[in-house]
Design an enzyme around this catalytic site. Structure first.
Site, short mmCIF file in Angstrom:
data_model
loop_
_atom_site.label_atom_id
_atom_site.label_comp_id
_atom_site.label_asym_id
_atom_site.label_seq_id
_atom_site.Cartn_x
_atom_site.Cartn_y
_atom_site.Cartn_z
N GLU A 103 -8.79 -0.08 -10.17
CA GLU A 103 -9.20 1.24 -9.66
C GLU A 103 -8.62 1.34 -8.28
OE1 GLU A 103 -11.93 3.48 -10.07
OE2 GLU A 103 -13.05 2.63 -11.72
N CYS A 123 -12.96 6.44 -2.37
CA CYS A 123 -11.69 6.77 -3.01
C CYS A 123 -11.75 8.17 -3.61
CB CYS A 123 -11.26 5.73 -4.03
SG CYS A 123 -12.60 5.14 -5.03
#
Ligand SMILES: Cc1cc2nc3c(=O)[nH]c(=O)nc-3n(C[C@H](O)[C@H](O)[C@H](O)COP(=O)(O)OP(=O)(O)OC[C@H]3O[C@@H](n4cnc5c(N)ncnc54)[C@H](O)[C@@H]3O)c2cc1C
Length: 1009
Positions: A762, A796
């Site tokens: 990720e 993020c």
């Protein structure tokens, strides 16, 4: 006399305590009055306002009503014709308008309604509209770009809105009231959304002050205060940060404004009522009311008042508190009892926050009953309390009259209704009932642009089929059904055990039997905030753990591999049970973990709480998913004489490498996914946040995870990587962090001899939010502030690029800049802080360099406030929120992990190019879309590769199992964390085929009948 919220019990117990609200005689009298009023109103159906009939037909139960509500909500604020036409086309095309033609018995619905609404006032329209609205509307979709259609619909929406507004300015409103006997007694409300900026707050305060002056001049000849017009104010209009977390600011900034207004109202001898808003703000509002009541400058003024919401489960306690307060201070208070206007959003907020109980009732009849129980308390406290009953419900009116009749001294009271509602009912009451009390009208004032939030609440109220006003004129519904005493239904439900609404499960039961939802904290209660502040003071960070060396990595893999052999053979139920105990353990240790998150990672209270919840959710969700996946082998169809099974088994030992920005949630998510599927784990937490990871591991050990199976090794990332990726027992890698490191890991794995291993990565994103001109600027600003500056932009998923349609860009930027001024940057241990430090001074330096570079390319629009308090944290770690305008999507080439928001203006026709530009950056993590247009939504979704798309809300805070999280392209490999496909990546598939005939023939086949 601080109001302390009582702990909420089980809802049924609370409602039970409200019984009996009325005596048998009062019940009978209430029903009789209610019947009289409804029957009388029905006889005069042809006198009802056009809008009433119109709203009954076009309610929330049909597509057309919803389409009209969308139009009403958005059309008037859209500045550009092109977008307005698109909205009209979409909404009109979505309805089956013909279905309404001639269906209503009312003369005013369908053709003539439209005709009157559109032509009876102001606009001149083609004849077919007035004679056959159905076909006119049908034809609209082909003619939407004609200005006449747009103007007509804008006009129609203004007329719908205008029905609820008394005037565009206070002078216009007062002039109208002077000539209209139904508006002889009003409480004026100056329309507007809650303030988002100091400038908004100053403007709203001014508008209230001017209104008070104007009303004062208009009523000076009326001797009694309660016989005069009055004013209603919303505290949320007086300061952009009206919330308990900002209590000090509220007392310093909002209170003086409220005092100024109450003194002005006192000078003019007017009543001033504080409207009731969200339940979150209840405690704080009571503190403010008390401060106003103690103001010696208004000591002799009997006009101070506030609204109390009966749907709020604390309402009876609030009334007791107010009664005690007025007695102690020996000054009167007006209390307007309402049922409450934000029910649906209260339910949603409580679910999102994982509260133990709903702050409001879940059945309408409970609200009705609570209203009566509160009314009795108010009447008992008269005359110190002057009760004002705001309702449009005939039974409620009848019950109040019955309660008054049996109250000692028949106290003075008044009824209140909203302008545009309840006209016929109160008219009937005044005609038919002797000595009916005075009726005051809540009278909104303001331009159409400010009407929308208010209008939507009214449309919801009029359109909801639980609402009295929605049904009472409908001849198809019996009067006895409409005018109902709430007690019998409640008594029956209490007996049957069905009182809390089954369709509205408690927040903890949101996921039914699959798993328990994580629990949150009610940040609207001072007791909880004070407790948390005390707890934080008790915890300290402690010494940093000793770094592991490379030899330890090898032994850790060896011992985890050994332990995993046994662990993987255990029934999945045993492993899942461990995770569930761990979830409970995380929640039990919430205080300590949150403290660590604040102290070690610089998280604010809200962020720390969200992280503990997410970690607990991961445990429970993956436990449930693992059961689905591994509880039994999958029997496969095949030829007779053999069995075929598919089994999912653990792979071995996973290296879990987690980041500092979610040191608990991401750490735990990775680790427990590997563990529950039967694997061993060697985890490396981020260098800056090892203590949180170790604390989490302790919780897992206590829950039954063997120590050898899970090893947590604090050490430098590169050192760990070099060694771990070469370990022979390594079976896979889970990584969250930068794209560059993910690539490095990928190369290292590729270079290994032996099996090809899975990598779940990720990484980051350059996330955008697309805003077209149908969006609500206030909502855009709230969501952009949270998404860009929450967690100091160190998510993020955070918003990096706000793309604004040029027609509304100036307005949104101005509001955004003002909202940035109101942010608190500083020490995360301070509850007021919105934006804490970034993780290290070096990271802050990098961000400052980015700001410099982007400012050179574009324009710095705004620098937010500097850190207010740093208490021991290196000052260089604080970066003020920034707003930078750029000219092209391509100017933003990389992710800057901090509180920096870039803005881009685009022309409506260029949206496809903007989306293409976003796609071209190669990332695909999150995308926000703010629009009321299905077309923008569909285009945005289709043209983006973002893994998580959020519409008309913020774009952070993905919830486990609800918004599985993860992106594509440069943003990650998938599968999504917290989603149904995640665990499959941690297992290998094996089949087992057994020839059952080998041991003596095909007995199953031979024994068939
Ligand atoms: C003068 C005036 C001032 C007002 N000021 C305020 C204010 O300051 N703050 C505010 O919030 N509202 C305010 N309102 C709005 C008011 O709350 C609504 O108009 C009111 O709830 C309608 O009640 P009713 O008796 O007319 O209608 P009814 O149709 O009898 O009742 C509607 C009520 O039932 C509730 N309800 C519906 N379904 C359920 C359910 N399943 N469980 C529990 N409850 C349910 C609704 O939320 C609503 O509160 C004011 C209204 C008036 C008339």
């Amino acid at each position: 006399m601080t109001f302390v919220s009582p702990a909420l019990r089980d809802e049924a117990a609370d409602v039970h305590a409200l019984l009996p609200a009325l005596t048998a005689e009062e019940r009978a009298a209430a029903l009789a009055t209610g019947y009289t009023l409804v029957r009388g109103a029905r006889r005069r159906a042809d006198e009802r306002p056009y809008l009433d009939a119109f709203l009954q037909e076009f309610g929330l139960s049909n597509q057309e009503g919803i389409a009209l509500m969308c139009l009403a909500e958005a059309l008037l604020r859209i500045p550009d014709d092109e977008t307005a036409d698109r909205l009209i086309a979409e909404k009109i095309a979505s309805g089956h308008w013909d279905a309404h033609a001639g269906r209503s018995g009312s003369l005013f619905v369908n053709a003539s309604t439209w005709g009157l609404m559109l032509t009876g006032k102001l606009v001149d329209l083609p004849r077919d509209i007035t004679t056959d609205a159905g076909s006119w509307l049908r034809g609209l979709s082909q003619r939407v770009t004609e200005p006449i259609v747009r103007n007509a619909l804008r006009r129609a929406m203004q007329i719908i809105g205008g029905e609820f507004v008394v005037g565009r300015s206070i002078d216009e409103a007062l002039a109208r009231c002077a000539g209209d006997t139904t508006l002889a007694l009003c409480s004026f409300d100056m329309l507007g959304e809650g303030a988002r900026t100091d400038a908004d707050a100053a403007r709203y305060t001014d508008a209230y002050a001017c209104a008070i002056e104007a009303i004062g001049r208009a009523v000076k000849d009326e001797p009694s205060l309660h016989a005069r017009h009055a004013i209603s104010i919303k505290l949320s209009a007086l300061d952009p940060r009206y919330s308990l977390l900002q209590r000090e600011r509220t007392l310093q900034r909002l209170l003086p404004r409220a005092i100024e207004l109450s003194r002005l109202a006192a000078t003019h001898g007017l009543g001033l009522t504080i409207d009731a808003e969200e339940q979150d703000r209840l405690e704080l509002s009571l503190e403010l009311v008390e401060a106003l009541a103690k103001d010696s400058a208004t000591r002799d003024w009997p006009g101070l008042g506030l609204a109390v919401q009966a749907y709020g489960r604390r309402a009876p306690a609030v009334i007791e508190h107010l009664t005690a307060m007025t007695r102690a201070l020996r000054r009167p208070l007006a209390v307007r009892l309402v049922k409450g206007a934000y029910w649906d959003s209260e339910i949603k907020r409580a679910q999102e926050r994982g509260l133990a109980e709903y702050p409001v009732y879940t059945r309408k009849s409970s609200t009705d009953l609570a209203y009566l129980a509160c009314a009795r308390k108010l009447l008992a406290a008269a005359p110190l309390i002057y009760p004002q009953f705001a309702t449009h419900n005939a039974h409620t009116i009848g019950a109040i009259l019955a309660l008054r009749a049996s109250a000692p001294g028949q106290p003075a009271l008044e009824f209140q209704r909203l302008h545009g509602m309840g006209t016929l009912l109160y008219d009937e009451a005044q005609r038919q009932l002797k000595d009916f009390p005075r009726v005051r009208v809540y009278a909104p004032v303001g331009p159409h642009a400010d009407l929308l939030a208010y209008l939507v609440r009214r449309l919801l109220e009029n359109g909801a089929n639980t609402s009295f006003v929605n049904r009472f004129m409908d001849e198809r519904v019996a009067v006895e059904e409409i005018v109902a005493d709430p007690s019998p239904e409640i008594e029956r439900r209490l007996r049957e055990g069905s009182l809390p609404h089954r369709g509205i499960p408690l927040p903890r039961d949101l996921f039914a039997t699959a798993r328990r939802n994580s629990s949150g904290l009610d940040l609207g209660r001072r007791e909880i905030l004070d407790g948390w502040q005390r707890a934080l003071a008790q915890h300290s960070l402690g010494a940093a753990p000793v770094c592991a060396d490379t030899a330890t990595v090898t032994t850790a893999f060896a011992s985890a591999a050994e332990a995993a052999r046994e662990w993987g053979r255990l029934p999945v139920e045993t492993r899942a049970g461990c995770l569930e105990r761990a979830a409970d353990g995380l929640e039990a240790q919430r205080e300590r973990l949150m403290s660590l998150l604040v102290l070690e990672a610089g998280k604010t209270l809200g962020d720390a709480l969200a992280e503990v919840r997410e970690a607990a959710d991961f445990c429970r969700y993956y436990a449930a998913e693992a059961r689905k996946l591994q509880a039994a082998a999958l029997r496969l169809a095949g030829p007779t004489g053999e069995t075929n099974e598919l089994r999912l088994e653990a792979r071995g030992v996973f290296a879990c490498i987690s980041p500092w920005n979610f040191p608990l949630a991401i750490f735990s998510g990775q680790v427990v996914a590997a563990l529950v599927t039967g694997n061993g784990v060697v985890a490396k937490p981020a260098e800056t946040t090892p203590r949180i990871a170790l604390a989490c591991a302790e919780v897992l050990y206590e829950a039954g995870v063997p120590r050898e199976l899970l090893r947590v090794l604090p050490m430098l990332g590169r050192e760990f990587g070099e060694q771990a990726l070469a370990e022979p027992s390594l079976a896979g890698v889970v990584f969250t962090g930068s794209t560059a490191t993910a690539r490095w890991i990928n190369r290292r794995l590729a270079e290994r001899e032996g099996a090809i291993l899975p990598l779940i990565a990720e990484t980051g994103g350059i996330n955008a939010m697309i805003v077209d001109s149908t969006a609500l600027p206030e909502q855009v600003v709230d969501d952009a502030i949270q998404s860009a500056f929450g967690s100091a932009g160190q998510r993020c998923s955070a918003l990096r690029l706000l793309c604004l349609q040029e027609d509304i860009a100036d307005r949104v930027i101005e509001m955004l800049s003002g909202a940035m001024d109101a942010l608190v940057v500083g020490d995360p241990a301070d509850l007021r802080t919105d934006v804490g430090p970034v993780i290290t001074a070096a990271a802050a330096d990098g961000l400052r360099a980015h700001i410099k570079e982007m400012t050179r390319r574009g324009r710095l629009l705004k620098s937010g406030p500097a850190a207010a308090t740093t208490s021991g944290i290196e000052p260089a770690r604080f970066v003020s929120p920034q707003l930078i305008e750029i000219d092209s999507v391509h100017d933003l080439e990389r992710e800057a992990f901090g509180p920096i928001l870039h803005v881009l203006r685009y022309a409506a026709r260029d949206l496809p190019q903007v989306l293409a530009g976003l796609r071209a950056n190669g990332y695909g993590l999150t995308l926000g879309i703010q629009t009321r247009l299905e077309g923008t939504l569909e285009l945005g979704y289709a043209e983006s590769n973002a893994g998580n798309v959020y519409v008309n809300r913020n774009m952070i805070g993905a919830v486990v199992g609800v918004q599985p999280f993860g992106g594509s392209g440069l943003s990650g490999t998938g599968p999504k964390a917290g989603g149904p496909h995640y665990l499959a990546r941690f297992v290998t598939e094996r089949t087992l085929t057994i020839n059952t005939t080998a041991t003596g023939g095909n007995t199953a086949l031979l024994s068939l009948d």
